[in-house]
Structures are given as C-alpha cells and as structure tokens.
Enzyme design. Structure first.
Site, PDB file in Angstrom:
ATOM      1  CE1 TYR A  35      41.933  35.543  47.380  1.00 55.38           C
ATOM      2  CE2 TYR A  35      41.344  33.269  46.866  1.00 55.38           C
ATOM      3  CZ  TYR A  35      41.740  34.526  46.456  1.00 55.38           C
ATOM      4  OH  TYR A  35      41.961  34.766  45.115  1.00 55.38           O
ATOM      5  CE  LYS A  62      38.885  37.961  45.766  1.00 60.15           C
ATOM      6  NZ  LYS A  62      39.348  38.943  44.765  1.00 60.15           N
TER       7      LYS A  62
END
Length: 323
Positions: free
Chosen positions: A198, A202
């Site tokens: 993740y 990002k």
C-alpha cells in the site's frame, strides 16, 4: 514532527461548498464516487453547477449515489453521470474514455480518487498485478494518459493552472515509505506485507503526479498529489477490526477528505509552478517533504535519482497494450 502532527490535527478547511464559486460549464471526472470522499466530492461539484462524471465499477451503486446527490442538492444546475470503470481491469479503461469523449470535448479536472488498502494477501487484478498497485497506480495512470489530449486541449482555452489532475496519496508516504520511496527494480515483485505494498502504491501516486507535471506543465495542466487526511471511510474495510476502533478518535468525516481534494483541484492559490506538489489536509502545500523523496522526484539531470520517471516508465510498460 510538526507537519506530521498538523496532518492529524489540521486547521479548518479554506475551500468548502460554502464558498466554492460556481463551476457551471466545467467538466469533472471523479473515480470512486459511489462512497466516501469521492461521493462527497461529486456532491460538492454537482451542487456548484459542475458537469460531474462519477466513475466506478457498479452501476447500481452509482445510481443510488447519484439519486442521493440529486435529492439532497435542491435546485442545482449541475448534472451527474455514471461512467463504468474498473481500475483493477485495464481492459475497461479505454471503453470508459471513449464513452466520456462521445459526450464531452473538455475536461477541467480529473480526480484520481479511487483506491484500495490492505486487501487479503495475494489479491491481484484482472491482469495479474498486485491489487493495490493496479488499482491505485496502473489504472489511474492509463486513465490519465488516455485523457491527456483532452486535458491539454481544455487548458488551451483556460486560465493558467485551471486544468488539473489530482492523484490521491496518503500520510503513510511521510511516515513509512522506505528511503527514496521505493525500489523500482523490485516493483513487479510485491512484498508479502500488504501495508508495504500500500505504501509503495501511495508513494507511486506522488511519483506519477510529479512525472506528469514535468511533461504537461508547459501545456498549462497542473498535476498534484494529495493526502486527503485520516478519515472514516470504507478504505479501512480490509484491516483488522481493532485497527479502525483504535484510531477512531483521530479520524474525520469523509467530507473533509473531499475538502482536501477540492482545494488541490480548484484552489486559485496553486499555479503551474506547483506541479508535482504534495497537498496535505485540508488543503495546504506540504511545507517540508522528506529530502530523500524530493531527490527521488528529480531527474538525474537535475541532481536527483530519477526514480519518479523510472516508476512512470514502468507503469507505461505495464499498460501500453491497453491503449
């Protein structure tokens, strides 16, 4: 530390539905508009008279969201339309763009808002990519590239920096991205740690925002990334139940995340020189990004490591067959 603290406890938003000027005549695409931040953003833009395209995978959910927005917006002169799009299936993106362009000749702001966080280990996209990288980076990258000619054309008739692409990042970039943001050579081999994946996606959003800014800033298109804030949304649905409970006192309503993205997409305080800028809650330029990440954004010719360009090149290679 002060900047990180202020992202958990931001000052009041300066741009909301209460003072947003009329958006009549402007066209917007918001991915992930059926719930959370995307829903609130669609609502605000519709209320201001904009022509809004709510992009998502479920027409049923989209119709329900649009009915809620229309019923709660009184006599708005805006319009809202569903655009079928599954960011984790690259084959749906070209048809979505074709559908959009069959009705529209301009696009003022593309909000790459949709995202996924910490799905079950081993989750992959239709094309076999790690799901978070696919949904958060590859899908938005392809969508943006296909819409780029329309964005550039719109910018020709607009004031400086009025046409924008907003990419959605996260506070995890500040808090836990490894040195230089990511190891691009290993990006095709995801970690077994879903939170690490993740964080890479990002960080990748910032890399893509910066790389795009270097390519289209001269054409009048502003590309930025934003950490919407720490929010009560469905983004935490895959996390262990105890996590949202523990952090609940630090979470804000989804509308505040919409205020962050609204500022990134429409604030007159931003200009073309802010291309690649990182926006923090509820609409401010990050005053002191990590030096190693700034170096990663810069090209080797400008004294950086060129990692942002390398990541964008990787995304181009993965998506080239779906143009």
């Amino acid at each position: 530390m002060g900047v990180t603290f202020s992202q958990f406890f931001p000052p009041s938003p300066s741009l909301t539905e209460a003072n947003l000027p009329s958006q009549k005549g402007k066209v917007f695409i918001v991915t992930g508009g059926t719930s959370g931040v995307g829903f609130e953003l669609c609502r605000i833009l519709y209320l201001a008279g904009g022509r809004v395209y709510l992009a998502g995978r479920s027409e049923e959910n989209a119709r329900h969201a649009m009915e809620q927005i229309e019923e709660g917006s009184g006599s708005s002169t805006g319009t809202i339309h569903f655009l079928h799009l599954a960011l984790d299936d690259l084959s749906t993106i070209r048809p979505a763009v074709d559908t959009f362009l069959a009705s529209e000749s301009r696009l003022d702001v593309l909000f790459n808002n949709a995202g996924v966080s910490n799905p079950p280990a081993g989750s992959v996209s239709t094309q076999g990519h790690e799901l978070q990288m696919a949904t958060n980076c590859l899908g938005p990258y392809l969508l943006t590239q296909l819409l780029l000619p329309t964005l550039v054309k719109t910018a020709e008739g607009s004031r400086s920096a009025a046409v924008r692409v907003v990419w959605t990042s996260s506070i995890v970039v500040d808090l836990s991205a490894p040195k230089d943001g990511m190891n691009v050579t290993d990006i095709g081999q995801p970690s077994k740690d879903q939170q690490a994946n993740y964080t890479s996606s990002k960080t990748g959003n910032w890399f893509l925002a910066s790389d795009l800014a270097s390519r289209v800033g001269q054409h009048g298109v502003l590309s930025v990334t934003a950490n919407p804030g720490n929010l009560k949304t469905a983004l935490t649905r895959h996390m262990p139940m105890i996590v949202p409970i523990l952090v609940s006192p630090l979470l804000y309503g989804a509308v505040y995340g919409a205020y962050t993205e609204l500022w990134a997409g429409l604030s007159p305080d931003l200009s073309i020189k802010d291309g690649g800028t990182y926006i923090i809650p509820w609409g401010r330029v990050h005053p002191s990004p990590r030096p190693d990440l700034i170096t990663a954004l810069a090209s080797s010719e400008d004294g950086g490591t060129g990692l942002a360009k390398a990541f964008a090149d990787w995304c181009e290679k993965q998506t080239a067959g779906f143009r």
